[in-house]
Structures are given as structure tokens and as C-alpha cells.
Design an enzyme around this catalytic site. Structure first.
Site, PDB file in Angstrom:
ATOM      1  N   ASP A  75      36.602  -9.739 -36.672  1.00  0.00           N
ATOM      2  CA  ASP A  75      36.388  -9.348 -38.067  1.00  0.00           C
ATOM      3  C   ASP A  75      35.397 -10.323 -38.703  1.00  0.00           C
ATOM      4  O   ASP A  75      35.229 -11.457 -38.246  1.00  0.00           O
ATOM      5  CB  ASP A  75      37.702  -9.301 -38.860  1.00  0.00           C
ATOM      6  CG  ASP A  75      38.447 -10.623 -38.890  1.00  0.00           C
ATOM      7  OD1 ASP A  75      38.383 -11.372 -37.898  1.00  0.00           O
ATOM      8  OD2 ASP A  75      39.079 -10.930 -39.924  1.00  0.00           O
ATOM      9  N   ASP A 106      29.867 -16.654 -36.879  1.00  0.00           N
ATOM     10  CA  ASP A 106      31.330 -16.662 -37.128  1.00  0.00           C
ATOM     11  C   ASP A 106      31.864 -15.257 -36.933  1.00  0.00           C
ATOM     12  O   ASP A 106      32.004 -14.522 -37.881  1.00  0.00           O
ATOM     13  CB  ASP A 106      31.603 -17.191 -38.531  1.00  0.00           C
ATOM     14  CG  ASP A 106      33.088 -17.353 -38.804  1.00  0.00           C
ATOM     15  OD1 ASP A 106      33.865 -17.323 -37.844  1.00  0.00           O
ATOM     16  OD2 ASP A 106      33.475 -17.498 -39.982  1.00  0.00           O
ATOM     17  N   GLU A 140      41.328 -12.535 -39.068  1.00  0.00           N
ATOM     18  CA  GLU A 140      41.202 -13.980 -39.232  1.00  0.00           C
ATOM     19  C   GLU A 140      40.651 -14.294 -40.612  1.00  0.00           C
ATOM     20  O   GLU A 140      41.065 -15.256 -41.261  1.00  0.00           O
ATOM     21  CB  GLU A 140      40.289 -14.562 -38.149  1.00  0.00           C
ATOM     22  CG  GLU A 140      40.516 -16.055 -37.897  1.00  0.00           C
ATOM     23  CD  GLU A 140      39.778 -16.958 -38.874  1.00  0.00           C
ATOM     24  OE1 GLU A 140      40.208 -18.106 -39.069  1.00  0.00           O
ATOM     25  OE2 GLU A 140      38.763 -16.529 -39.460  1.00  0.00           O
ATOM     26  N   GLU A 141      39.708 -13.474 -41.055  1.00  0.00           N
ATOM     27  CA  GLU A 141      39.049 -13.737 -42.342  1.00  0.00           C
ATOM     28  C   GLU A 141      39.858 -13.192 -43.519  1.00  0.00           C
ATOM     29  O   GLU A 141      39.542 -13.482 -44.670  1.00  0.00           O
ATOM     30  CB  GLU A 141      37.647 -13.112 -42.351  1.00  0.00           C
ATOM     31  CG  GLU A 141      36.733 -13.561 -41.213  1.00  0.00           C
ATOM     32  CD  GLU A 141      36.224 -14.985 -41.394  1.00  0.00           C
ATOM     33  OE1 GLU A 141      36.718 -15.708 -42.270  1.00  0.00           O
ATOM     34  OE2 GLU A 141      35.336 -15.372 -40.615  1.00  0.00           O
TER      35      GLU A 141
END
Ligand SMILES: [Zn+2]
Length: 385
Positions: A75, A106, A140-141
Site C-alpha cells: 500500500d 516506500d 501499513e500506511e
């Protein structure tokens, strides 16, 4: 078997606009790639009330131990204002030796580098002693509720053994090779509410001003000397992040005051020991000022350290050989999904240069991408030697 090109795969991954919690098909795409390499895969979707469902992927090649795991996320954060980008964030472009696109560092390129590294490793080591696995999340974000935390529980229940986990988050501040992460600080947020008694500002004896109490408390909290830091960690630090006293009149003593603070703590403390310390101060000052209080905490992770061992030094050596820089073993920065994985396996983090993460024109240098692929394939070679 032909190998997978890291740049090609990074471009393909970036094309999916997988802004958390939407996966836009990217998990299935990666699953297919891994299946072609011989991995057994499991696409796992987690759901929870009040949160959007999120897809995660666990893939494993081989059934023997030791199991070397790579963890990461597919993500990405939203691109923000598209006009600020010089390219379309989901149409990866190459400019001046850099691949530009959302997720370029990222961390889609890191995942691409690892998958490419696996294909290179398998080409020469068709039969190796052990297993390679990937734990890829899509959360994760975002809230991190339906992501790695739950995959770890899922693996634990199934008694899946992971012997070592490499997390591919961007760990280098400026140059590839500068920094590996061997632990992370813990993070605790407190939300404090002080109830007083509203009244006329000229008659303070008839009121109880919560601002006085909250200022005294925050002052004492900020002055706590938690520790001086350790060999591996920075000193524990508390920052006040919000002070809110809603009041529209200048001749009224307010009835309510609230504040928030965040503590980044090292492994000399636990969230529990810190809460105890803070609660005592809040109670003491509130009682003295005859104010009522409420405090709520949320813990996003405990502090942890993976004590450097032979694997740590093996990886450090490989990074040094490829980049000509000896990486620092650091515990600085925010939290990462290592806070969940460390419950089932020793963790270490090494990835790209994080300078442009979450920014417009997020980019990765093509030469870094090549070097990272080489580092990852050499890690596999040495780990299974
Ligand atoms: Zn990340």
C-alpha cells in the site's frame, strides 16, 4: 529459468494505485509472480468492524527450516495534489537516473528488488536448505488494524516458524548503506481531560480553572527525566502535541481543558511503567487543585531490540561490500511493522533511501535499486550457505 528484473517489476507494481486500504489488484499480481517462482501463496483478507477490509499475502518457497522471511507493504500513501507532480504518480517514469512514482521508495521498489534477488538466487541454488517467505501487507500506511498485526496472529495459530525476518522499509537517511535498523522505540499517546468549574473570571473563588491544573501537569510531565538513553537507544522523550481550551469569552473561566502528548520510549521502559509514572503525576496535581480528570492511552508499539548476532554482522558486511559504507545499527525513527513481527521472529530492517518517501515525485535511484537487489541476493546466498 529466467530471472526477474527489479526495475521492470518495480514499474509494474507502481502502476497499481494501491492507496490504503484499496489494493487495486496489486496483491494478486504479486501472488502470480511468486507462484511462477514456485512459491505456495495465501492471500488473506482481514475484516474488522469500522475498518475497511485489507488484503495481505503470505508466500513460502520450500518446507524445510530455516525460514528466511522478507516483510513489506504494497500500500502507498495518497499522491496529494497531482499538479505538484512532474509525472503521473501511477505511470512510473525514468528521469535523470531515477524511477519516479508513488511507492518508488516506500516501498514497492524494495519488494521488486527482493523478488528479483530470489529469482537470481534460485537460478544458481535450485536446491537450497531451507525456505524463503514473503509477508506482504496492504495496511501499513493506514490504520494497521487489518495488516501485519493480524498476519502475525494468523501465522502463530498455524505454528508457522519464521527464523529470521528482513523488513525492506527505507532505512537510509541520505545514502544507500548508511543505516540498518535493529530495533525501534515504543510509542505511547495520552489524551488528558481536566474538568473544572466554569465561572466569572472576577470571582475565581466560585470557579475551578482547569487551565491552571492542566498547565501544571503538562509542565511536570515535560520535565520528567525518563533516562539518559542507552548504547542502542536515544533518551526517552515526551512531547505535548495538543492543548485545547475551548472558550469564546474573555470574562469566563472555562470548565474544561484537554491536552494530548506522545512519548517515544526506549527499552528501559514498557508502556505500562510509563503510564504508572504519568498517572501518579496527574493524580497528585489534580487532587491538589480539586480538579477531576480523565486519561486515555493508546500504545502503537513497545520498544524492542534485536541483539546483534552473526546474521546481523553478515548483512552489515554485505551492505558494506556493495555500497562501500559500513551501515550504522540504529533504533531511531518512527515505528514499523517490525513491532508486530518481532513477536514471532528476530527482525532487522534494511531498504532504500527514504529522502523522498511520502513526497511528490517520490523517486528511487536506478543504481540504488541495482545495488539493493545485489545486497538482497547476497544475503540469501550467505544465509543458506
Ligand atoms: Zn513504508
Amino acid at each position: 529459468m529466467s530471472t526477474i528484473n527489479a526495475l521492470q517489476l518495480a514499474k509494474e507494481l507502481i502502476k497499481f494505485p494501491s492507496v490504503t486500504p484499496i489494493d487495486a489488484g496489486v496483491m494478486k499480481f504479486l501472488e502470480k509472480k511468486l507462484k511462477k517462482l514456485g512459491f505456495k501463496t495465501k492471500l488473506i483478507e482481514f475484516k474488522e468492524k469500522n475498518f475497511k477490509p485489507v488484503k495481505n499475502l503470505y508466500a513460502r518457497l520450500g518446507n524445510k527450516g530455516p525460514n528466511f522471511c522478507y516483510a513489506g507493504h504494497l500500500d502507498v500513501v495518497p499522491p496529494g495534489n497531482l499538479k505538484d507532480w512532474t509525472v503521473n504518480p501511477f505511470k512510473p517514469s525514468i528521469k535523470k537516473g531515477h524511477l519516479i512514482g508513488r511507492g518508488a521508495n516506500d516501498m514497492k521498489s524494495s519488494i521488486a528488488a527482493f523478488v528479483s534477488a530470489v529469482s537470481i538466487f534460485l537460478n544458481k541454488n535450485h536446491k537450497f536448505n531451507g525456505s524463503i517467505s514473503l509477508l506482504i501487507t496492504g495496511d501499513e500506511e493506514g490504520d494497521a488494524v487489518n495488516g501485519t498485526r493480524k498476519v502475525v496472529d494468523y501465522l502463530k495459530k498455524r505454528k508457522e516458524k519464521i527464523n529470521f525476518c528482513l523488513i525492506g522499509e527505507p532505512t537510509n537517511p541520505n545514502k544507500l548503506g548508511e543505516m540498518m535498523k535493529i530495533g525501534r522505540r515504543g510509542s505511547l499517546t495520552g489524551k488528558l481531560i481536566i474538568n473544572g468549574i466554569q465561572g466569572h473570571v472576577a470571582y475565581p473563588q466560585r470557579a475551578n480553572n482547569p487551565s491552571t491544573t492542566i498547565v501544571k501537569i503538562l509542565n511536570e510531565l515535560k520535565n520528567i527525566k525518563f533516562d539518559k538513553g542507552t548504547k542502542d537507544f536515544q533518551p526517552t522523550n515526551l512531547e505535548i502535541t495538543k492543548i485545547n481550551i475551548d472558550n469564546t469569552a474573555d470574562n469566563v473561566i472555562p470548565g474544561l481543558a484537554n491536552a494530548s502528548f506522545n512519548i517515544r520510549f526506549n527499552n528501559k521502559h514498557s508502556s505500562k511503567s510509563i503510564k504508572n509514572k504519568i498517572n501518579k503525576i496527574i493524580k497528585k496535581i489534580s487532587n491538589k487543585n480539586k480538579s477531576k480528570y480523565k486519561i486515555e492511552y493508546s500504545v502503537s508499539g513497545e520498544a524492542f531490540l534485536t541483539k546483534p548476532n552473526s546474521t546481523t554482522y553478515m548483512i552489515q558486511d554485505i551492505i558494506k561490500k556493495v555500497t562501500k559504507i559500513k551501515p550504522k545499527l540504529s533504533t531511531t525513527g518512527g515505528t514499523s511493522d517490525a513491532r508486530f513481527i518481532r513477536k514471532i521472529a528476530p527482525c532487522l530492517e534494511f531498504g532504500l533511501v527514504g529522502k523522498t518517501m511520502h513526497k511528490v515525485d517520490e523517486a528511487v535511484s536506478l543504481s540504488d535499486l541495482k545495488k539493493l537487489t545485489l545486497i538482497y541476493s547476497n544475503i540469501l546466498k550467505n544465509y543458506f550457505k
